[in-house]
Design an enzyme around this catalytic site. Structure first.
Site, PDB file in Angstrom:
ATOM      1  N   CYS A   1       0.838  -1.194   0.000  1.00  0.00           N
ATOM      2  CA  CYS A   1       0.000   0.000   0.000  1.00  0.00           C
ATOM      3  C   CYS A   1       0.873   1.244   0.000  1.00  0.00           C
ATOM      4  O   CYS A   1       1.870   1.314   0.715  1.00  0.00           O
ATOM      5  CB  CYS A   1      -0.901  -0.014   1.232  1.00  0.00           C
ATOM      6  SG  CYS A   1      -2.016   1.386   1.335  1.00  0.00           S
TER       7      CYS A   1
ATOM      8  N   HIS B   1      -9.406  -3.476  -2.288  1.00  0.00           N
ATOM      9  CA  HIS B   1      -8.359  -2.764  -1.548  1.00  0.00           C
ATOM     10  C   HIS B   1      -8.678  -1.266  -1.499  1.00  0.00           C
ATOM     11  O   HIS B   1      -8.646  -0.646  -0.433  1.00  0.00           O
ATOM     12  CB  HIS B   1      -7.010  -3.019  -2.231  1.00  0.00           C
ATOM     13  CG  HIS B   1      -5.854  -2.334  -1.596  1.00  0.00           C
ATOM     14  ND1 HIS B   1      -4.870  -3.022  -0.921  1.00  0.00           N
ATOM     15  CD2 HIS B   1      -5.492  -1.026  -1.534  1.00  0.00           C
ATOM     16  CE1 HIS B   1      -3.963  -2.163  -0.478  1.00  0.00           C
ATOM     17  NE2 HIS B   1      -4.317  -0.944  -0.844  1.00  0.00           N
ATOM     18  N   GLU B   2      -8.987  -0.687  -2.649  1.00  0.00           N
ATOM     19  CA  GLU B   2      -9.273   0.754  -2.703  1.00  0.00           C
ATOM     20  C   GLU B   2     -10.594   1.085  -2.004  1.00  0.00           C
ATOM     21  O   GLU B   2     -10.698   2.106  -1.320  1.00  0.00           O
ATOM     22  CB  GLU B   2      -9.273   1.255  -4.150  1.00  0.00           C
ATOM     23  CG  GLU B   2      -7.969   1.060  -4.901  1.00  0.00           C
ATOM     24  CD  GLU B   2      -6.732   1.584  -4.181  1.00  0.00           C
ATOM     25  OE1 GLU B   2      -6.840   2.530  -3.363  1.00  0.00           O
ATOM     26  OE2 GLU B   2      -5.641   1.044  -4.422  1.00  0.00           O
TER      27      GLU B   2
ATOM     28  N   HIS C   1     -10.070   1.466   1.629  1.00  0.00           N
ATOM     29  CA  HIS C   1      -9.530   2.783   2.011  1.00  0.00           C
ATOM     30  C   HIS C   1     -10.652   3.775   2.289  1.00  0.00           C
ATOM     31  O   HIS C   1     -10.576   4.561   3.235  1.00  0.00           O
ATOM     32  CB  HIS C   1      -8.626   3.351   0.909  1.00  0.00           C
ATOM     33  CG  HIS C   1      -7.232   2.850   0.953  1.00  0.00           C
ATOM     34  ND1 HIS C   1      -6.417   2.974   2.049  1.00  0.00           N
ATOM     35  CD2 HIS C   1      -6.489   2.216   0.016  1.00  0.00           C
ATOM     36  CE1 HIS C   1      -5.239   2.442   1.800  1.00  0.00           C
ATOM     37  NE2 HIS C   1      -5.261   1.967   0.564  1.00  0.00           N
TER      38      HIS C   1
END
Length: 193
Positions: A111, A155-156, A159
């Site tokens: 990351c 993953h994004e 966030h």
């Protein structure tokens, strides 16, 4: 205005703000969000084009707005998955369906906002269906994704919820896996966003 990417844009996981959920983007898009979009594209495209070293940036295949200091719900991904270019900039994304079966990247995840290495399998859904407003297509779209692209979308999206990949690693046994979980082994030269 075009932007030259710099690692000074990055916000790291020791910043309390990045650990909080982001806010929805209001339409029409304002100048601040347009600036955010241009910066995200500049950063990830420099990596995609093999220019990370030239700009002295950490290479990545995706980036969320809060990773560069904008606390809004949007992210950008640009990568190759199974020799196909995948590129999307989603605004106000929502995961609308996901598999019960799990998957993980064999090499683990990295990351842009995490300096410390976290080893172990990052367990995610094998596939997801996500919808959001696509900046390039100028309309709401729905994407069903698996493989590296599916992992990167998750993953994004994490966030935007204030969550990091290492929170999905089993703390008692980082290498724990079940036989039915899909192992994804992409050939990749950069880290995740």
């Amino acid at each position: 205005m075009t932007f030259q990417p710099t690692k000074t844009w990055l916000v790291f996981d020791d910043n309390a703000l990045i650990n909080k959920p982001t806010e929805a983007v209001n339409f029409p898009i304002d100048e601040q969000i347009e600036t955010c979009i241009k910066k995200m594209i500049a950063y990830v495209d420099a990596s995609y084009d093999g220019k990370a070293q030239e700009y002295d940036i950490i290479p990545g295949i995706g980036i969320a707005a809060n990773q560069i200091g904008y606390w809004k719900q949007l992210f950008y991904i640009h990568l190759n998955d199974l020799n196909k270019e995948k590129k999307c900039l989603l605004i106000n994304p929502k995961i609308i369906d996901q598999s019960e079966n799990k998957a993980f990247l064999e090499s683990g995840e990295g990351c842009l906002s995490v300096k410390k290495q976290h080893k172990g399998y990052v367990i995610r859904s094998e596939w997801i269906t996500i919808k959001g407003y696509d900046w390039f297509e100028k309309k709401e779209i729905t994407i069903k994704a698996t493989g590296l692209f599916g992992m990167c979308l998750q993953h994004e999206f994490d966030h935007l919820q204030g969550r990091f990949f290492y929170q999905r690693i089993n703390p008692l046994n980082p290498w724990f896996k079940k036989p039915e979980w899909k192992v994804i082994n992409p050939t990749l030269k950069t880290s995740n966003g």
